[in-house]
Enzyme design. Sequence first.
Site, PDB file in Angstrom:
ATOM      1  N   ALA A  66       5.220   0.290  -0.232  1.00  0.00           N
ATOM      2  CA  ALA A  66       6.598   0.697  -0.011  1.00  0.00           C
ATOM      3  C   ALA A  66       6.575   1.799   1.045  1.00  0.00           C
ATOM      4  O   ALA A  66       5.592   2.537   1.167  1.00  0.00           O
ATOM      5  CB  ALA A  66       7.191   1.207  -1.311  1.00  0.00           C
ATOM      6  N   GLY A 111       3.110  -1.462  -3.036  1.00  0.00           N
ATOM      7  CA  GLY A 111       4.120  -2.519  -3.001  1.00  0.00           C
ATOM      8  C   GLY A 111       3.656  -3.760  -2.235  1.00  0.00           C
ATOM      9  O   GLY A 111       4.152  -4.858  -2.475  1.00  0.00           O
ATOM     10  N   GLU A 114       1.790  -5.699  -4.683  1.00  0.00           N
ATOM     11  CA  GLU A 114       2.771  -6.189  -5.657  1.00  0.00           C
ATOM     12  C   GLU A 114       3.597  -7.342  -5.075  1.00  0.00           C
ATOM     13  O   GLU A 114       3.919  -8.307  -5.775  1.00  0.00           O
ATOM     14  CB  GLU A 114       3.672  -5.028  -6.085  1.00  0.00           C
ATOM     15  CG  GLU A 114       2.871  -3.958  -6.836  1.00  0.00           C
ATOM     16  CD  GLU A 114       3.657  -2.695  -7.090  1.00  0.00           C
ATOM     17  OE1 GLU A 114       4.148  -2.088  -6.109  1.00  0.00           O
ATOM     18  OE2 GLU A 114       3.790  -2.298  -8.252  1.00  0.00           O
ATOM     19  N   GLU A 134      -0.766   4.235  -5.819  1.00  0.00           N
ATOM     20  CA  GLU A 134       0.406   5.083  -6.072  1.00  0.00           C
ATOM     21  C   GLU A 134       0.072   6.375  -6.781  1.00  0.00           C
ATOM     22  O   GLU A 134       0.716   7.402  -6.583  1.00  0.00           O
ATOM     23  CB  GLU A 134       1.457   4.309  -6.899  1.00  0.00           C
ATOM     24  CG  GLU A 134       2.183   3.211  -6.130  1.00  0.00           C
ATOM     25  CD  GLU A 134       1.530   1.845  -6.211  1.00  0.00           C
ATOM     26  OE1 GLU A 134       0.307   1.764  -6.494  1.00  0.00           O
ATOM     27  OE2 GLU A 134       2.233   0.849  -5.986  1.00  0.00           O
TER      28      GLU A 134
HETATM   29  N1  CO8 Z   1       4.771   3.850   4.248  1.00  0.00           N
HETATM   30  C1  CO8 Z   1       5.177   4.293   5.471  1.00  0.00           C
HETATM   31  N2  CO8 Z   1       4.369   4.308   6.544  1.00  0.00           N
HETATM   32  C2  CO8 Z   1       3.119   3.870   6.387  1.00  0.00           C
HETATM   33  C3  CO8 Z   1       2.627   3.395   5.160  1.00  0.00           C
HETATM   34  C4  CO8 Z   1       3.525   3.390   4.046  1.00  0.00           C
HETATM   35  N3  CO8 Z   1       3.191   2.904   2.846  1.00  0.00           N
HETATM   36  N4  CO8 Z   1       1.341   3.041   5.304  1.00  0.00           N
HETATM   37  C5  CO8 Z   1       1.027   3.279   6.595  1.00  0.00           C
HETATM   38  N5  CO8 Z   1       2.096   3.776   7.241  1.00  0.00           N
HETATM   39  C6  CO8 Z   1       2.181   4.186   8.655  1.00  0.00           C
HETATM   40  C7  CO8 Z   1       1.482   5.509   8.902  1.00  0.00           C
HETATM   41  O1  CO8 Z   1       2.339   6.579   8.550  1.00  0.00           O
HETATM   42  C8  CO8 Z   1       1.195   5.412  10.369  1.00  0.00           C
HETATM   43  O2  CO8 Z   1       2.387   5.680  11.084  1.00  0.00           O
HETATM   44  P1  CO8 Z   1       2.418   6.886  12.203  1.00  0.00           P
HETATM   45  O3  CO8 Z   1       1.423   6.438  13.236  1.00  0.00           O
HETATM   46  O4  CO8 Z   1       3.835   6.876  12.659  1.00  0.00           O
HETATM   47  O5  CO8 Z   1       1.981   8.093  11.496  1.00  0.00           O
HETATM   48  C9  CO8 Z   1       0.878   3.952  10.576  1.00  0.00           C
HETATM   49  O6  CO8 Z   1       1.449   3.261   9.454  1.00  0.00           O
HETATM   50  C10 CO8 Z   1      -0.613   3.642  10.598  1.00  0.00           C
HETATM   51  O7  CO8 Z   1      -1.176   4.168   9.420  1.00  0.00           O
HETATM   52  P2  CO8 Z   1      -2.477   5.129   9.405  1.00  0.00           P
HETATM   53  O8  CO8 Z   1      -2.543   5.947  10.658  1.00  0.00           O
HETATM   54  O9  CO8 Z   1      -2.482   5.854   8.110  1.00  0.00           O
HETATM   55  O10 CO8 Z   1      -3.633   4.019   9.460  1.00  0.00           O
HETATM   56  P3  CO8 Z   1      -5.112   4.154   8.891  1.00  0.00           P
HETATM   57  O11 CO8 Z   1      -5.863   2.988   9.424  1.00  0.00           O
HETATM   58  O12 CO8 Z   1      -5.662   5.502   9.145  1.00  0.00           O
HETATM   59  O13 CO8 Z   1      -4.960   4.008   7.295  1.00  0.00           O
HETATM   60  C11 CO8 Z   1      -4.095   3.028   5.271  1.00  0.00           C
HETATM   61  C12 CO8 Z   1      -4.502   2.798   6.748  1.00  0.00           C
HETATM   62  C13 CO8 Z   1      -5.343   3.346   4.453  1.00  0.00           C
HETATM   63  C14 CO8 Z   1      -3.474   1.749   4.771  1.00  0.00           C
HETATM   64  C15 CO8 Z   1      -3.115   4.224   5.186  1.00  0.00           C
HETATM   65  O14 CO8 Z   1      -2.063   4.000   6.134  1.00  0.00           O
HETATM   66  C16 CO8 Z   1      -2.500   4.429   3.850  1.00  0.00           C
HETATM   67  O15 CO8 Z   1      -3.144   4.932   2.943  1.00  0.00           O
HETATM   68  N6  CO8 Z   1      -1.188   4.048   3.673  1.00  0.00           N
HETATM   69  C17 CO8 Z   1      -0.456   4.303   2.478  1.00  0.00           C
HETATM   70  C18 CO8 Z   1      -0.886   3.394   1.347  1.00  0.00           C
HETATM   71  C19 CO8 Z   1      -0.108   3.712   0.096  1.00  0.00           C
HETATM   72  O16 CO8 Z   1      -0.192   4.781  -0.464  1.00  0.00           O
HETATM   73  N7  CO8 Z   1       0.685   2.737  -0.374  1.00  0.00           N
HETATM   74  C20 CO8 Z   1       1.482   2.879  -1.557  1.00  0.00           C
HETATM   75  C21 CO8 Z   1       2.863   3.354  -1.203  1.00  0.00           C
HETATM   76  S1  CO8 Z   1       3.870   3.677  -2.645  1.00  0.00           S
HETATM   77  C22 CO8 Z   1       4.328   2.131  -3.172  1.00  0.00           C
HETATM   78  O17 CO8 Z   1       4.012   1.136  -2.584  1.00  0.00           O
HETATM   79  C23 CO8 Z   1       5.190   2.096  -4.403  1.00  0.00           C
HETATM   80  C24 CO8 Z   1       5.814   0.711  -4.613  1.00  0.00           C
HETATM   81  C25 CO8 Z   1       6.751   0.690  -5.774  1.00  0.00           C
HETATM   82  C26 CO8 Z   1       8.135   1.149  -5.444  1.00  0.00           C
HETATM   83  C27 CO8 Z   1       9.083   0.645  -6.530  1.00  0.00           C
HETATM   84  C28 CO8 Z   1      10.224   1.572  -6.779  1.00  0.00           C
HETATM   85  C29 CO8 Z   1      11.010   1.161  -8.047  1.00  0.00           C
END
Ligand code: CO8
Length: 260
Positions: A66, A111, A114, A134
């Site tokens: 998400a 997400g 999921e 998460e």
């Molecule tokens: N949301 C928003 N932006 C994201 C996300 C995300 N989940 N993941 C990556 N991005 C963006 C980064 O911010 C970055 O953007 P910018 O260059 O503008 O800063 C771009 O994508 C590239 O990402 P990275 O530079 O971080 O790339 P890396 O290769 O270094 O890392 C990863 C890749 C490991 C995938 C890393 O991006 C990461 O850890 N992402 C987040 C993963 C995460 O925590 N996901 C869970 C999110 S919470 C969720 O999904 C809850 C769902 C349930 C909701 C239901 C509500 C009822």
Amino acid sequence: MSYETILVEQKGGVTLITLNRPKALNALNSTVLAELIDAFAKFEADKSQGCAVLTGSGDKAFAAGADIKEMVEKPGADFYAEDFFAGWTTQLVKSTRKPWIAAVNGFALGGGCELAMMADFIIASETAKFGQPEIRLAVAPGMGGTQRLTRAIGKAKAMDMCLTGRNMDAEEAERSGLVSRVVPADKLLEEALKAAEQIAGMPPLAAMMNKEMVNIAFETTLDTGLLMERRMFQILTATEDKTEGMTAFVEKRPGVWKGK
Ligand code: CO8
């Protein structure tokens, strides 16, 4: 409706839907949800389409979760008041009776994992990585990561993933029952489309009923499930396609389906 965050193409009887926010690793926000609900509703209504494939653009991610940037400043009460992200289950999953496959390239996290699990099955590239990180954001899965994941891979591995936030690679995901097949990264789309074409070529009512019955296995007791399975079989015997399918077998020719 024109789309900003997804791409939709028809390839014969298969609808290919691509999450298209590669710079944000295809993170799922409210626009993605609204557009996917619309695209899946169109797929469902179009009689020429028998199966869909959902994938992510770029080779790095199916979806990295998400969109954290959409959630970071959102007041807590609004999540509940809006029933934030309920539509993934209440609209997308519940309204799609036709089969669809998730073709997972790269990260399927939070997400993203999921969403892949909402599909009828997952085909993964060798580079796929699945995770429920998460907990590191001080939250928990909210779109099926504690429920669908536990049903798919069992308590031990689901607990491990949700509590440590570790990723599972494609090989472990296949061994654990999360994905049905692992294919080379450069063959992912080809293999997923091939499987989807095969399904789209099946008698459509039988495809829907097979899907419905497998899903019922997660919702009911064995006795009730077996009774429903028998009734479903009996209902299918009343279709024109059943007569055609069995006649075609006896006559040693391919069946021609009407969806009736
Ligand atoms: N949301 C928003 N932006 C994201 C996300 C995300 N989940 N993941 C990556 N991005 C963006 C980064 O911010 C970055 O953007 P910018 O260059 O503008 O800063 C771009 O994508 C590239 O990402 P990275 O530079 O971080 O790339 P890396 O290769 O270094 O890392 C990863 C890749 C490991 C995938 C890393 O991006 C990461 O850890 N992402 C987040 C993963 C995460 O925590 N996901 C869970 C999110 S919470 C969720 O999904 C809850 C769902 C349930 C909701 C239901 C509500 C009822």
